[in-house]
Design a protein around this motif. Structure first.
Motif, short mmCIF file in Angstrom:
data_model
loop_
_atom_site.label_atom_id
_atom_site.label_comp_id
_atom_site.label_asym_id
_atom_site.label_seq_id
_atom_site.Cartn_x
_atom_site.Cartn_y
_atom_site.Cartn_z
N PHE A 68 0.85 -1.19 0.00
CA PHE A 68 0.00 0.00 0.00
C PHE A 68 0.89 1.24 0.00
O PHE A 68 1.74 1.41 0.87
CB PHE A 68 -0.92 0.00 1.23
N ILE A 69 0.68 2.10 -1.00
CA ILE A 69 1.44 3.34 -1.13
C ILE A 69 0.46 4.49 -1.24
O ILE A 69 -0.50 4.44 -2.01
CB ILE A 69 2.36 3.30 -2.37
N SER A 70 0.69 5.52 -0.44
CA SER A 70 -0.16 6.71 -0.46
C SER A 70 0.70 7.95 -0.56
O SER A 70 1.61 8.15 0.27
CB SER A 70 -1.03 6.77 0.80
N ASN A 71 0.44 8.74 -1.60
CA ASN A 71 1.24 9.96 -1.86
C ASN A 71 2.73 9.66 -1.82
O ASN A 71 3.53 10.35 -1.17
CB ASN A 71 0.88 11.05 -0.85
N ILE A 73 4.39 7.36 -0.37
CA ILE A 73 4.93 6.86 0.89
C ILE A 73 4.37 5.45 1.14
O ILE A 73 3.15 5.26 1.13
CB ILE A 73 4.57 7.78 2.07
N LYS A 74 5.25 4.48 1.36
CA LYS A 74 4.82 3.12 1.64
C LYS A 74 4.25 3.05 3.05
O LYS A 74 4.86 3.51 4.01
CB LYS A 74 5.99 2.14 1.50
N LYS A 75 3.05 2.48 3.16
CA LYS A 75 2.35 2.41 4.44
C LYS A 75 2.37 0.99 4.99
O LYS A 75 2.54 0.01 4.26
CB LYS A 75 0.89 2.86 4.26
N ASP A 76 2.19 0.89 6.32
CA ASP A 76 2.07 -0.43 6.94
C ASP A 76 0.86 -1.17 6.38
O ASP A 76 -0.19 -0.56 6.13
CB ASP A 76 1.93 -0.29 8.46
N PHE A 77 1.02 -2.48 6.21
CA PHE A 77 -0.07 -3.29 5.66
C PHE A 77 -0.15 -4.58 6.46
O PHE A 77 0.58 -5.54 6.21
CB PHE A 77 0.20 -3.57 4.17
N PRO A 78 -1.02 -4.63 7.47
CA PRO A 78 -0.99 -5.73 8.46
C PRO A 78 -1.76 -6.98 8.08
O PRO A 78 -1.95 -7.85 8.93
CB PRO A 78 -1.63 -5.08 9.69
N TYR A 79 -2.21 -7.12 6.83
CA TYR A 79 -3.13 -8.21 6.50
C TYR A 79 -2.49 -9.37 5.74
O TYR A 79 -3.18 -10.34 5.43
CB TYR A 79 -4.31 -7.66 5.69
N GLU A 80 -1.19 -9.31 5.45
CA GLU A 80 -0.55 -10.41 4.74
C GLU A 80 -0.65 -11.71 5.55
O GLU A 80 -0.44 -11.72 6.75
CB GLU A 80 0.91 -10.09 4.45
#
Length: 247
Positions: A68-71, A73-80
């Protein structure tokens, strides 16, 4: 290709496992300037666990990898590595879901296949549940569908179903009304009961002056099929079936 009416029942085989790549992109514009640009890229698996006598299909929908990338910036993605268990009826509608992955990560759009037989050019209206930008919960909206043609996609012989989501208005306050709309198409193989491709584009006019959100969703099967096609008593195909790949 199909030469007569087709009944679109969702009845996949038990133990069927599919892999999908899901991408979801969203932009926000304020007075024509981009203020938000986000992208979610997911690799997911879809395994049929059981099919009941009533025709209800139990599916394990797992998120294998995600980014997940927003503007920029790579964001935390806790669902893997997490999964949801969903139950789907014979018309493809989700009637039950359990699990830790919220709606809008693996699932963005749900609709029902028509209960009646269809042929090329047939149209119908159905209830949909769709994720719109800046709204956390799925929105119930009526969709207009049309069976355009049958076409090959990655070895599947798919019904190309177009979709239009007419404008829906949601009153946020007495003075602000949000406008939702969308369009897209679905590729569904009625022999295998497999959704091979889904593409949905939506727009959300927030009602706040100049603030508009747009989103695009694609869900694509991978890889191509490598098995003999089943024979269905409900679907009659012409003698000269051809299977193309689009890519």
């Amino acid at each position: 290709m199909f030469d007569r009416n087709v009944l679109f029942l969702y009845r996949p085989k038990r133990d069927l496992t599919l892999t999908y790549r899901i991408t979801y992109n969203m932009t926000g514009e304020k007075n024509g300037q981009v203020v938000l640009n986000s992208a979610l890229d997911i690799l997911a698996s879809y395994t049929v666990i059981d099919v009941s006598q009533a025709g209800h299909v139990s599916v394990k929908f797992s998120l294998e990898k995600g980014r997940f990338i927003s503007n920029n910036i790579k964001k935390d993605f806790p669902y893997e590595g997490k999964s949801n268990l969903i139950t789907v009826n014979q018309h493809g509608s989700i009637i039950k879901r359990e699990g830790a992955i919220p709606y809008g990560i693996l699932e963005y759009f749900n609709f029902s296949l028509p209960a009646e037989e269809m042929k090329t050019g047939s149209t119908w209206e159905g209830l949909c549940y769709n994720i719109f930008p800046n709204i956390r919960s799925p929105v119930e909206i009526r969709g207009n569908f049309r069976l355009i043609r049958f076409e090959g996609f990655k070895g599947y012989n798919c019904a190309h179903i177009s979709l239009s989501l007419p404008q829906k208005f949601i009153a946020l306050t007495e003075d602000i009304r949000q406008t939702l709309s969308g369009n897209g198409y679905i590729l569904f193989d009625p022999d295998y009961s497999i959704f091979a491709f889904i593409s949905i584009n939506t727009m959300s006019d927030t009602g706040s002056p100049g603030l508009i959100f747009r989103s695009s969703l694609t869900r694509e099967i991978s890889p191509s099929i490598k098995q003999e096609r089943p024979v269905s008593s409900d679907i009659v195909c012409s003698a000269s079936e051809e299977y193309f790949t689009r890519y």
